[in-house]
Design an enzyme around this catalytic site. Structure first.
Site, PDB file in Angstrom:
ATOM      1  N   ALA A 101      42.169  37.209  43.802  1.00 20.52           N
ATOM      2  CA  ALA A 101      40.854  37.166  44.407  1.00 20.52           C
ATOM      3  C   ALA A 101      39.948  38.200  43.479  1.00 20.52           C
ATOM      4  O   ALA A 101      38.870  38.100  43.240  1.00 20.52           O
ATOM      5  CB  ALA A 101      40.790  37.867  45.866  1.00 20.52           C
TER       6      ALA A 101
ATOM      7  N   CYS B 127      43.713  50.225  47.074  1.00 21.17           N
ATOM      8  CA  CYS B 127      43.452  50.738  45.604  1.00 21.17           C
ATOM      9  C   CYS B 127      42.897  52.173  45.620  1.00 21.17           C
ATOM     10  O   CYS B 127      42.860  52.817  44.722  1.00 21.17           O
ATOM     11  CB  CYS B 127      42.246  49.866  44.982  1.00 21.17           C
ATOM     12  SG  CYS B 127      41.219  48.965  46.123  1.00 21.17           S
TER      13      CYS B 127
HETATM   14  C1  PLP Z   1      42.713  42.272  48.259  1.00 19.66           C
HETATM   15  C2  PLP Z   1      41.286  42.076  48.026  1.00 19.66           C
HETATM   16  C3  PLP Z   1      40.867  41.547  46.993  1.00 19.66           C
HETATM   17  C4  PLP Z   1      41.739  41.556  45.702  1.00 19.66           C
HETATM   18  O1  PLP Z   1      42.534  40.502  45.721  1.00 19.66           O
HETATM   19  P1  PLP Z   1      43.791  40.387  44.697  1.00 19.66           P
HETATM   20  O2  PLP Z   1      44.353  39.140  44.860  1.00 19.66           O
HETATM   21  O3  PLP Z   1      44.743  41.526  44.978  1.00 19.66           O
HETATM   22  O4  PLP Z   1      43.271  40.546  43.327  1.00 19.66           O
HETATM   23  C5  PLP Z   1      39.536  41.316  46.915  1.00 19.66           C
HETATM   24  N1  PLP Z   1      38.582  41.419  47.877  1.00 19.66           N
HETATM   25  C6  PLP Z   1      39.149  41.629  49.032  1.00 19.66           C
HETATM   26  C7  PLP Z   1      38.069  41.600  50.063  1.00 19.66           C
HETATM   27  C8  PLP Z   1      40.496  42.178  49.294  1.00 19.66           C
HETATM   28  O5  PLP Z   1      40.691  42.441  50.506  1.00 19.66           O
END
Ligand code: PLP
Length: 383
Positions: free
Chosen positions: A74, A329
């Site tokens: 994401a 994070c």
């Molecule tokens: C976990 C998360 C992301 C990042 O997703 P990844 O696949 O770990 O890069 C971005 N936005 C939200 C709301 C998330 O919970």
């Protein structure tokens, strides 16, 4: 019977569902072809599997296969959507609207664009974390190219009023990017019914592996243009170059298909478990405050503040329960969560909070165990 440690951090990441593992395995060992190899059976088998995965993902959100671009997750999908739209629509304008409680994977690309001359408006929320719709309507102007507002918040679990946001962006004729990483496979998300133009999602939040995710990019109705961010081979329809992660895509597809049939039941079960956890804790502790919206929230997310305790100390004392104080994070740092700050939560309460992320494999016995441990630990910390 439970065997600690108990995992209650499913908003940070999930286990891969055994059915997903099973679907993926052949693509490591036998069918290891490159989905871009058009000259032999290994490549065709990989391509076929990716096509199937694409349609499984598309079907969960009411899209078509051609509207799905696989990414590494994401974060990359958000980056592609936000910078990609900003660059493709530069002639129309240089204004972007987002919200203060968005994930860093939305805020950081917006901040970069701001340094490059874009104007970024950060909408406020109410004390539940719900975006201010009047502010949104007023903020959209002639030069607005994109609104980026998430579906569900990753810290407090609040769901945004997607239907209402969709109506506003439609009325004002601007593109809407929605970070659906926490919402996909948890709540129904139909991109057409909601009017979403770009939707980001992630495999590892929905029982598929880490390192795979995707972006829905609208083609039907108004076709969204996008400047690729990763160049070098033209895969994924030119949106995202690089050899496709075939096992990952297959896993994401399988996870979406499972969600299509089980999401409704699972939401009911998780909501009941979440209420069980909240009620048990509330029955034995005073000074417990629920953060986020009381009703419009992710089924598996409970976020609580415990007046008079240090959340970090509680986390350390609760060694056999995997929890977090907020976003993965930023956990471990000594700064107050900007999401809790946006709700207007006072500093002490913000530092006393814990996020419980319930998931597909969470049991009622585990919830009982965790609530007992939390009650005991908070009482100890308070004396
Ligand atoms: C976990 C998360 C992301 C990042 O997703 P990844 O696949 O770990 O890069 C971005 N936005 C939200 C709301 C998330 O919970």
């Amino acid at each position: 019977m439970i065997s600690p440690p108990v995992y209650l951090d499913n908003l940070a990441t999930t286990a891969v569902d055994p059915r997903v593992v099973e679907a993926i395995l052949p693509f490591f060992t036998h069918q290891y072809g490159n989905a871009g190899s058009k000259t032999h059976a290994f490549g065709w088998a990989a391509m076929e599997a990716v096509d199937r995965a694409r349609s499984q993902v598309a079907s969960l959100i009411g899209a078509t296969s051609k509207e799905i671009c696989f990414t590494s997750g994401a974060t990359e999908a958000n980056d592609l959507a936000i910078k990609g739209v900003a660059q493709a629509y530069g002639a129309k304008g240089n204004h972007i609207i987002t919200c203060v409680t968005e994930h860093k994977a939305v805020l950081d690309p917006c901040a970069r664009l701001a340094r490059q001359g874009f104007e970024v408006t950060y909408l406020a929320t109410d004390s539940y974390g719900v975006v201010d719709l009047d502010q949104l309507r007023d903020a959209i102007g002639e030069r607005t190219v994109l609104v980026s507002i998430m579906a569900a918040n990753n810290e407090i679990g609040t769901l945004q009023p997607l239907q209402e946001i969709g109506a506003i962006v439609k009325e004002k004729d601007v593109l809407w990017h929605c970070d659906g990483a926490q919402a996909l496979a948890k709540i129904p998300l139909d991109v057409n019914a909601l009017g979403i133009d770009l939707l980001s999602f992630s495999g590892h939040k929905i029982y598929a592996p880490k390192g795979i995710g995707g972006l829905y990019i609208r083609r039907r109705g108004k076709r969204v243009r996008l400047q690729a961010q990763l160049e070098g081979g033209g895969q994924e329809g030119g949106w995202r170059a690089g050899t496709l992660n075939v096992p990952g895509a297959v896993g994401l597809g399988a996870a979406c298909e499972i969600a299509s049939s089980e999401m409704a039941q699972e939401a009911t079960r998780l909501t009941a478990l979440r209420q069980q956890l909240y009620q048990q804790i509330n029955a034995h502790l005073v000074g417990v405050c629920l953060n986020g919206h009381p009703v419009n929230r992710l089924p598996g997310c409970l976020h609580l503040s415990f007046a008079g305790v240090d959340g970090a100390k509680v986390l350390i004392a609760l060694k056999d329960v995997a929890l977090s104080a907020g976003a993965a994070c930023t956990s471990g740092s000594n700064v107050v969560s900007y999401v809790l700050e946006a709700l207007g939560l006072e500093r002490d309460l913000a530092f006393s909070s814990l996020r419980f992320g319930l998931g597909r494999f969470t049991t009622s016995e585990e919830i009982k165990y965790v609530s007992d441990r939390v009650i005991e630990t908070v009482k100890q910390e308070r004396v």
